[in-house]
Design a protein around this motif. Sequence first.
Motif, short mmCIF file in Angstrom:
data_model
loop_
_atom_site.label_atom_id
_atom_site.label_comp_id
_atom_site.label_asym_id
_atom_site.label_seq_id
_atom_site.Cartn_x
_atom_site.Cartn_y
_atom_site.Cartn_z
N THR A 1 0.83 -1.21 0.00
CA THR A 1 0.00 0.00 0.00
C THR A 1 0.86 1.25 0.00
O THR A 1 0.63 2.19 -0.77
CB THR A 1 -0.93 0.01 1.23
N ALA A 2 1.88 1.29 0.89
CA ALA A 2 2.77 2.45 0.95
C ALA A 2 3.57 2.59 -0.34
O ALA A 2 3.76 3.71 -0.85
CB ALA A 2 3.72 2.30 2.14
N ALA A 3 4.02 1.47 -0.91
CA ALA A 3 4.81 1.52 -2.14
C ALA A 3 3.98 2.07 -3.30
O ALA A 3 4.49 2.86 -4.12
CB ALA A 3 5.32 0.12 -2.48
N LYS A 4 2.72 1.70 -3.38
CA LYS A 4 1.85 2.23 -4.44
C LYS A 4 1.70 3.74 -4.33
O LYS A 4 1.73 4.44 -5.35
CB LYS A 4 0.46 1.57 -4.36
N ARG A 5 1.54 4.25 -3.11
CA ARG A 5 1.40 5.68 -2.93
C ARG A 5 2.68 6.42 -3.27
O ARG A 5 2.67 7.51 -3.82
CB ARG A 5 0.97 6.01 -1.50
N ILE A 6 3.83 5.82 -2.94
CA ILE A 6 5.11 6.45 -3.29
C ILE A 6 5.27 6.49 -4.81
O ILE A 6 5.67 7.50 -5.39
CB ILE A 6 6.28 5.70 -2.64
N ALA A 7 4.94 5.39 -5.47
CA ALA A 7 5.04 5.34 -6.94
C ALA A 7 4.11 6.36 -7.58
O ALA A 7 4.42 6.92 -8.64
CB ALA A 7 4.73 3.93 -7.44
N ALA A 8 2.96 6.61 -6.94
CA ALA A 8 2.00 7.57 -7.50
C ALA A 8 2.51 9.01 -7.45
O ALA A 8 1.97 9.88 -8.12
CB ALA A 8 0.67 7.47 -6.73
N LEU A 9 3.59 9.24 -6.68
CA LEU A 9 4.17 10.59 -6.64
C LEU A 9 4.77 10.97 -7.99
O LEU A 9 4.94 12.15 -8.28
CB LEU A 9 5.24 10.67 -5.55
N GLY A 10 5.15 9.97 -8.77
CA GLY A 10 5.66 10.23 -10.12
C GLY A 10 7.15 10.46 -10.19
O GLY A 10 7.83 9.94 -11.07
N TRP B 1 15.32 9.56 -3.48
CA TRP B 1 15.68 8.30 -4.13
C TRP B 1 16.67 7.52 -3.27
O TRP B 1 16.53 6.30 -3.10
CB TRP B 1 16.28 8.54 -5.51
N LYS B 2 17.65 8.21 -2.71
CA LYS B 2 18.62 7.53 -1.83
C LYS B 2 17.91 6.93 -0.62
O LYS B 2 18.22 5.81 -0.20
CB LYS B 2 19.69 8.52 -1.38
N GLU C 1 9.00 -1.60 -8.94
CA GLU C 1 9.84 -1.91 -10.10
C GLU C 1 9.53 -1.02 -11.31
O GLU C 1 10.44 -0.38 -11.88
CB GLU C 1 9.72 -3.38 -10.49
N PRO C 2 8.26 -0.90 -11.74
CA PRO C 2 7.98 0.00 -12.88
C PRO C 2 8.30 1.46 -12.56
O PRO C 2 8.70 2.22 -13.44
CB PRO C 2 6.49 -0.21 -13.15
N PHE C 3 8.12 1.85 -11.30
CA PHE C 3 8.44 3.22 -10.88
C PHE C 3 9.93 3.49 -11.06
O PHE C 3 10.34 4.53 -11.59
CB PHE C 3 8.02 3.40 -9.42
N TYR C 4 10.75 2.54 -10.65
CA TYR C 4 12.21 2.68 -10.83
C TYR C 4 12.57 2.71 -12.31
O TYR C 4 13.36 3.55 -12.75
CB TYR C 4 12.93 1.52 -10.13
N ARG C 5 12.01 1.82 -13.07
CA ARG C 5 12.39 1.72 -14.50
C ARG C 5 11.93 2.97 -15.27
O ARG C 5 12.66 3.45 -16.15
CB ARG C 5 11.81 0.45 -15.10
N GLU C 6 10.75 3.49 -14.94
CA GLU C 6 10.27 4.70 -15.62
C GLU C 6 11.17 5.89 -15.35
O GLU C 6 11.30 6.80 -16.18
CB GLU C 6 8.85 5.03 -15.16
N ASN C 7 11.81 5.89 -14.19
CA ASN C 7 12.71 6.98 -13.83
C ASN C 7 14.18 6.62 -14.11
O ASN C 7 15.08 7.31 -13.63
CB ASN C 7 12.53 7.34 -12.36
N GLN C 8 14.38 5.51 -14.86
CA GLN C 8 15.72 5.08 -15.27
C GLN C 8 16.64 4.88 -14.07
O GLN C 8 17.81 5.27 -14.08
CB GLN C 8 16.32 6.08 -16.27
N ARG C 9 16.08 4.22 -13.06
CA ARG C 9 16.85 3.89 -11.87
C ARG C 9 17.13 2.39 -11.86
O ARG C 9 16.37 1.59 -12.39
CB ARG C 9 16.04 4.24 -10.62
N GLN C 10 18.25 2.02 -11.25
CA GLN C 10 18.63 0.61 -11.16
C GLN C 10 17.60 -0.18 -10.36
O GLN C 10 17.15 0.26 -9.30
CB GLN C 10 20.00 0.48 -10.48
#
Length: 299
Positions: A244-253, A260-261, A284-293
């Motif tokens: 639930t928390a991860a979804k809300r963080i990803a929704a920040l865009g 990030w750190k 995972e998609p949040f990281y990849r959309e932002n070109q993060r490892q």
Amino acid sequence: MALTRKDRFNMKTQLLEGLGTLEWDPTRVNVLLREFELQPFTGQFDHPSLDEIIADVTDEKLTELYSVVMGVDIDAVVDVVESVAGDGVWKPDYARVFLSHSAKHKKFVGEVADELALVGIHGFVAHDTMAFSKPWQSQIEQSLRSMQAFVAIIHPEFNSSPWCQQEVGWARGRRVPFYAIRYGTDPAGFIGRDQWPSATNQTPAQVATIISSWVSALPELGAAVTEGLFESLRTAPSFIDAGTAAKRIAALGSLTADQWKRLDATYWSNDQVYGGALPSNALEPFYRENQRQWPPAKP
């Protein structure tokens, strides 16, 4: 009372907020400053500001100033300092939202608060959040003084409750962000003139979504909600809560470099995050959309 730097900062911040209300016009402010042998406040750009005037006051004088402006006995200032700092009343790093409600619906509002905690918001529910070692009334007053936002959940019993009406008046007087949700009836009094959303027959999770969407959109609380989300992810007791928390963080865009750190480190700090499918599916998609490892490097 010996104050820490954190105590002084929090007390001065609350003091300036109090002096900024309509109750304290410039004439009254200067009467107060003269009483404490401080220089007057003129409001001119080349003269000291209020924060500069109180910057170097002694702890004893700061405590007495705080007592006068906030309307609390000096003996109770210690408790107020604790609540402002987040000790005992509020979860550290969470957005602080007072949930005003009829005692009859305490269980329902408690479930709303549980849902809000998953997204970085501490909803204060009287008697559920309070410490048993302290007087309940003083803890309610402390939370009203230190809340960042106020939500009234208007069940039919709300309008006839003197406690609820006092809490509404307190919130209006402090001029914190204010919101109301109709749950079976319309609010009475000053807040009855506004059009508030209805949540009749909605679940606690749905009501929490209404509240969290409003809080997240507040400019003054956006950063606090983000901090609360990170803390919620770090302390999630299950992969479901972590999801639930991860979804809300990803929704920040997007996040700042420092955020990030922090997210990288938070990911590896809780086995319910790095070991759970739900948080990974959100992140995972949040990281990849932002070109993060992905997965993030271990700290």
